[in-house]
Design an enzyme around this catalytic site. Structure first.
Site, PDB file in Angstrom:
ATOM      1  N   HIS A 287      26.951  42.515  41.491  1.00 25.97           N
ATOM      2  CA  HIS A 287      25.843  41.927  40.748  1.00 25.97           C
ATOM      3  C   HIS A 287      24.694  41.889  41.740  1.00 25.97           C
ATOM      4  O   HIS A 287      24.721  42.553  42.746  1.00 25.97           O
ATOM      5  CB  HIS A 287      26.165  40.487  40.331  1.00 25.97           C
ATOM      6  CG  HIS A 287      27.387  40.332  39.519  1.00 25.97           C
ATOM      7  ND1 HIS A 287      27.363  40.330  38.154  1.00 25.97           N
ATOM      8  CD2 HIS A 287      28.675  40.148  39.874  1.00 25.97           C
ATOM      9  CE1 HIS A 287      28.591  40.149  37.697  1.00 25.97           C
ATOM     10  NE2 HIS A 287      29.406  40.040  38.719  1.00 25.97           N
TER      11      HIS A 287
ATOM     12  N   CYS B  65      31.628  44.000  36.556  1.00 29.75           N
ATOM     13  CA  CYS B  65      32.546  42.870  36.586  1.00 29.75           C
ATOM     14  C   CYS B  65      33.593  42.942  35.465  1.00 29.75           C
ATOM     15  O   CYS B  65      34.450  43.799  35.493  1.00 29.75           O
ATOM     16  CB  CYS B  65      31.777  41.557  36.585  1.00 29.75           C
ATOM     17  SG  CYS B  65      32.698  40.231  37.390  1.00 29.75           S
TER      18      CYS B  65
ATOM     19  N   ARG C 238      38.690  32.981  43.894  1.00 31.49           N
ATOM     20  CA  ARG C 238      37.575  33.885  43.621  1.00 31.49           C
ATOM     21  C   ARG C 238      37.125  34.551  44.918  1.00 31.49           C
ATOM     22  O   ARG C 238      37.180  33.964  45.996  1.00 31.49           O
ATOM     23  CB  ARG C 238      36.416  33.126  42.985  1.00 31.49           C
ATOM     24  CG  ARG C 238      36.802  32.514  41.632  1.00 31.49           C
ATOM     25  CD  ARG C 238      35.610  32.017  40.881  1.00 31.49           C
ATOM     26  NE  ARG C 238      34.811  33.092  40.327  1.00 31.49           N
ATOM     27  CZ  ARG C 238      35.127  33.829  39.247  1.00 31.49           C
ATOM     28  NH1 ARG C 238      36.260  33.610  38.617  1.00 31.49           N
ATOM     29  NH2 ARG C 238      34.321  34.755  38.806  1.00 31.49           N
TER      30      ARG C 238
END
Length: 175
Positions: A151, A53, A87
């Site tokens: 993730h 990230c 996002r």
């Protein structure tokens, strides 16, 4: 903290750089920049490296946040990132043809990462958004260095990839 410890140890074989919000990226950028030459040299010498990230974004040339502030990256991966308006969130599945495997994870990022011409993506997006929601690619790799938005948790969910990182670190150690 992991990068601070590992970069100070001669002969480190495995590096991990985690993620964070824009504020945290601003805080670690000076320390990461001070270690840029050592990290690039370690990657060129075959050390294994995983960045996730925000750490992934800072391995590129720069990260530009929503306010237009540009944080310099270390230039290890041929890419740059600009913050988007919304996002990109959800499960991701990648086809990693270079390894003959798939990677599964979860992404939650506003960054729009653009790979430079000739950069090697970590994988082709089968499901999810990936680097920018448009290119069809996710992550980037260079030698034994891997950057990704995945993730989820990445390594327990993908034992082949965890094994690969450990094998590459051990190979660098001469074991």
């Amino acid at each position: 903290e992991a990068i601070t410890l590992a970069a100070g140890i001669p002969g480190a074989d495995l590096f991990y750089i985690g993620g964070g919000q824009d504020r945290e990226q601003q805080l670690v950028t000076p320390d990461l920049a001070a270690k840029a030459d050592a990290l690039r040299a370690a990657a060129d010498a075959g050390a294994a490296l995983l960045a996730v990230c925000g750490g992934y974004q800072l391995l590129g040339d720069y990260y530009r946040d929503r306010d237009g502030t540009e944080l310099p990256g270390i230039g290890l991966l041929a890419l740059h990132t600009v913050a988007g308006e919304r996002r990109l969130i959800g499960d991701v599945l990648l086809d990693c043809a270079w390894a003959g495997e798939t990677l599964a994870g979860f992404e939650n990022h506003a960054g729009r990462t653009i790979l430079d011409e000739g950069a090697e993506p970590l994988g082709r997006v089968v499901s999810g958004f990936g680097n920018d929601g448009r290119s069809g690619y996710e992550g980037c790799r260079y030698r034994r260095a891997y950057g990704t938005y995945l993730h989820g948790p990445l390594l327990p969910r993908n034992p082949w990839f965890a094994d690969r990182l450990l094998e590459e670190a051990l190979a660098h150690a001469g074991v």
